[in-house]
Design an enzyme around this catalytic site. Structure first.
Site, PDB file in Angstrom:
ATOM      1  N   THR A   1      -2.485-106.183  94.436  1.00 21.50           N
ATOM      2  CA  THR A   1      -1.699-106.911  93.436  1.00 21.50           C
ATOM      3  C   THR A   1      -1.549-108.374  93.838  1.00 21.50           C
ATOM      4  O   THR A   1      -1.770-109.284  93.022  1.00 21.50           O
ATOM      5  CB  THR A   1      -0.315-106.246  93.274  1.00 21.50           C
ATOM      6  OG1 THR A   1      -0.516-104.887  92.848  1.00 21.50           O
ATOM      7  CG2 THR A   1       0.539-106.975  92.247  1.00 21.50           C
TER       8      THR A   1
ATOM      9  N   ASN B   1     -10.306 -98.419  87.344  1.00 18.55           N
ATOM     10  CA  ASN B   1      -9.553 -97.406  88.067  1.00 18.55           C
ATOM     11  C   ASN B   1      -9.378 -96.111  87.297  1.00 18.55           C
ATOM     12  O   ASN B   1      -9.243 -95.047  87.885  1.00 18.55           O
ATOM     13  CB  ASN B   1      -8.186 -97.954  88.497  1.00 18.55           C
ATOM     14  CG  ASN B   1      -7.490 -98.728  87.407  1.00 18.55           C
ATOM     15  OD1 ASN B   1      -8.062 -99.656  86.826  1.00 18.55           O
ATOM     16  ND2 ASN B   1      -6.260 -98.361  87.113  1.00 18.55           N
TER      17      ASN B   1
ATOM     18  N   GLN C   1     -11.379-100.821  93.281  1.00 17.12           N
ATOM     19  CA  GLN C   1     -11.899 -99.467  93.053  1.00 17.12           C
ATOM     20  C   GLN C   1     -13.373 -99.309  93.377  1.00 17.12           C
ATOM     21  O   GLN C   1     -13.890 -98.197  93.353  1.00 17.12           O
ATOM     22  CB  GLN C   1     -11.653 -99.047  91.589  1.00 17.12           C
ATOM     23  CG  GLN C   1     -10.191 -98.824  91.266  1.00 17.12           C
ATOM     24  CD  GLN C   1      -9.597 -97.608  91.957  1.00 17.12           C
ATOM     25  OE1 GLN C   1     -10.312 -96.725  92.455  1.00 17.12           O
ATOM     26  NE2 GLN C   1      -8.277 -97.532  92.002  1.00 17.12           N
TER      27      GLN C   1
ATOM     28  N   HIS D   1      -4.975 -99.612 100.874  1.00 15.62           N
ATOM     29  CA  HIS D   1      -4.612 -98.197 100.684  1.00 15.62           C
ATOM     30  C   HIS D   1      -5.530 -97.466  99.713  1.00 15.62           C
ATOM     31  O   HIS D   1      -5.374 -96.263  99.513  1.00 15.62           O
ATOM     32  CB  HIS D   1      -3.140 -98.058 100.276  1.00 15.62           C
ATOM     33  CG  HIS D   1      -2.817 -98.416  98.870  1.00 15.62           C
ATOM     34  ND1 HIS D   1      -2.667 -97.482  97.881  1.00 15.62           N
ATOM     35  CD2 HIS D   1      -2.617 -99.614  98.268  1.00 15.62           C
ATOM     36  CE1 HIS D   1      -2.352 -98.075  96.736  1.00 15.62           C
ATOM     37  NE2 HIS D   1      -2.318 -99.372  96.947  1.00 15.62           N
TER      38      HIS D   1
ATOM     39  N   THR E   1       4.249-114.536 108.272  1.00 15.70           N
ATOM     40  CA  THR E   1       3.787-113.919 109.515  1.00 15.70           C
ATOM     41  C   THR E   1       2.865-112.747 109.193  1.00 15.70           C
ATOM     42  O   THR E   1       3.198-111.898 108.362  1.00 15.70           O
ATOM     43  CB  THR E   1       5.000-113.435 110.341  1.00 15.70           C
ATOM     44  OG1 THR E   1       5.841-114.563 110.570  1.00 15.70           O
ATOM     45  CG2 THR E   1       4.574-112.837 111.663  1.00 15.70           C
TER      46      THR E   1
ATOM     47  N   CYS F   1       3.034 -94.449  83.332  1.00 14.24           N
ATOM     48  CA  CYS F   1       4.470 -94.215  83.292  1.00 14.24           C
ATOM     49  C   CYS F   1       5.197 -95.349  83.994  1.00 14.24           C
ATOM     50  O   CYS F   1       6.328 -95.213  84.426  1.00 14.24           O
ATOM     51  CB  CYS F   1       4.813 -92.878  83.935  1.00 14.24           C
ATOM     52  SG  CYS F   1       3.979 -92.625  85.499  1.00 14.24           S
TER      53      CYS F   1
HETATM   54  C1  LIG Z   1      -4.524-100.102  92.986  1.00 17.48           C
HETATM   55  C2  LIG Z   1      -5.168-101.232  92.268  1.00 17.48           C
HETATM   56  C3  LIG Z   1      -4.667-102.536  92.361  1.00 17.48           C
HETATM   57  C4  LIG Z   1      -3.385-102.858  93.099  1.00 17.48           C
HETATM   58  O1  LIG Z   1      -3.534-102.757  94.484  1.00 17.48           O
HETATM   59  P1  LIG Z   1      -2.190-102.577  95.391  1.00 17.48           P
HETATM   60  O2  LIG Z   1      -2.717-102.714  96.782  1.00 17.48           O
HETATM   61  O3  LIG Z   1      -1.671-101.226  95.084  1.00 17.48           O
HETATM   62  O4  LIG Z   1      -1.258-103.666  95.021  1.00 17.48           O
HETATM   63  C5  LIG Z   1      -5.326-103.532  91.711  1.00 17.48           C
HETATM   64  N1  LIG Z   1      -6.444-103.284  91.000  1.00 17.48           N
HETATM   65  C6  LIG Z   1      -6.967-102.055  90.892  1.00 17.48           C
HETATM   66  C7  LIG Z   1      -8.210-101.847  90.100  1.00 17.48           C
HETATM   67  C8  LIG Z   1      -6.338-100.983  91.506  1.00 17.48           C
HETATM   68  O5  LIG Z   1      -6.853 -99.750  91.373  1.00 17.48           O
END
Ligand SMILES: *Cc1c(COP(=O)(O)O)cnc(C)c1O
Length: 385
Positions: A72, A151, A179, A201, A237, A325
């Site tokens: 994000t 995604n 993705q 993640h 940091t 949601c």
């Molecule tokens: C999960 C996702 C994000 C956001 O990443 P975060 O590390 O959760 O902030 C942005 N773009 C896509 C396509 C995602 O699948």
């Protein structure tokens, strides 16, 4: 009860190898990477070696990698940073209707600041038409932002062609590759991107860390204030353990990519085919398009995805529905509406996303349970649905 996880596009577990790599950064290396003393230098070494791993993964130079708090933030930094750094008369951005909210809502903020944004449609294919990109571009277009892989559908966009089209009018090009990372080869030069987002993640590193690739020579304005970290592009940091985890995950992803892509594609295809043949009135969204190997998005006519998700959860299967949601209310997915589904059809879809930990037995167990769950929900559904 045994649990089975089919929601890797939402997040992935931390890989044990990634965790092992992080442990020294959590237990022993406690310094601030900006400090001059040896504690600081130890932390700096870890950050810079993770930067090398990320650069290898993206096929770029280490100094082109900016560590952030996640996908994000990287999307925000790329889009706001590039547009705000551009000359005042360049106030036009092109993106697509199927982007992640991290891109769509950042573009919404730009619109409130007086920037014009065009949202390109996609047809049932879930893939942007290059002709639509060309038609949208203007001399004052400063940035084009198109995700590499979607995604919800897994559809892969023709990034290299779109980037070349954007460059022809002097616009910068950003790709959200959250993705596609770990699922498709990523090479910033082959893709032709100026800016590219990845998130830890989604590739078996922890939550709360990500990176933005910024091509050498591309100016972006910082969107946060408070320091000159990350070559004055992202103050604060450094999250040393998270960054170490991201670096390890990048290296692991490169090693595994070929084998895992083929393995997961075969599993996904089997899952898809079995559902289509065993359960009536089902369909695969964007089935004919190039897709990431781990993702399928399936409609179950006559029932709603949300109760289906909950029924499956009670039986130990984690899936995602075709509804967002995020606002608390269940709204049909903007992506599924964009590919032409009715609200009702969009509400009846499930996203299944497998990953490195998914075994054939997980798929077998799921297939053994799913038909009866769907049948029961269909029997309960009000007549005429
Ligand atoms: C999960 C996702 C994000 C956001 O990443 P975060 O590390 O959760 O902030 C942005 N773009 C896509 C396509 C995602 O699948």
């Amino acid at each position: 009860m045994q649990r089975h996880y089919f929601d890797h596009n939402a997040t992935t577990p931390i890989d044990p190898q990634v965790l092992d790599a992080m442990m020294p950064a959590l237990r022993e290396v406690s310094g601030n990477a900006s400090s001059i003393h040896s504690f600081g230098q130890d932390a700096r070494l870890l950050v810079e070696s993770a930067r090398l791993q990320a650069a290898d993964f993206l096929r770029c130079e280490p100094k082109e990698v900016v560590f952030t708090s996640g996908g994000t933030e990287s999307d925000n930094l790329a889009i706001l940073g590039a547009v705000r750094a551009a000359a005042g008369d360049r106030k036009h951005v092109v993106t697509t209707a199927i982007e992640h909210p991290a891109v769509l809502q950042t573009c919404g903020q730009l619109e409130r600041e007086g920037v014009t944004v065009d949202y390109l449609p996609v047809g049932p294919s879930g893939v942007v038409d290059i002709a639509d990109v060309s038609a949208a571009l203007r001399p004052e277009t400063v940035l084009v932002s198109v995700m590499h892989a979607n995604n919800e559908l897994g559809t892969i966009q023709p990034i290299a062609e779109i980037a070349a089209t954007a460059h022809a009018v002097g616009a910068l090009f950003h790709a959200d590759a959250v993705q596609s990372a770990g699922k498709l080869p990523l090479d910033v030069d082959t893709l032709g991107v100026d800016l590219l987002t990845i998130s830890g993640h989604k590739i078996y590193a922890p939550k709360g860390v990500g990176a933005l690739y910024v091509r050498k020579g591309v100016e972006i304005e910082s969107i946060q204030f408070g320091g000159r970290h990350e070559r004055a592009r992202r103050p604060g940091t450094e999250n040393v353990p998270g960054i170490v985890g991201l670096g390890a995950a990048c290296e692991l992803a490169s090693q595994r990519l070929a084998v895992e892509s083929a393995r997961q594609a075969a599993l996904r295809d089997r899952l898809e085919q079995a559902i289509l043949s065993q359960i009536a009135n089902t369909w695969v969204n964007a089935a004919g398009s190039p897709r990431t190997p781990n993702t399928t998005n399936i409609g179950f006519g006559g029932i709603e995805g949300e109760p289906l998700l909950i029924s499956l959860d009670l039986k130990g299967f984690a899936v995602s529905s075709g509804a967002a949601c995020s606002s608390g209310a269940v709204e049909p997915s903007h992506v599924l509406l964009a590919i032409g589904l009715s609200r009702e059809q969009a509400r009846s879809c499930l996203r299944l996303s497998i990953g490195c930990g998914t075994a054939a037995e997980d798929v077998d167990r799921f297939l053994a349970v799913l038909p009866a769950v769907v049948e029961r929900l269909r029997a309960l559904a009000p007549a005429g649905r």
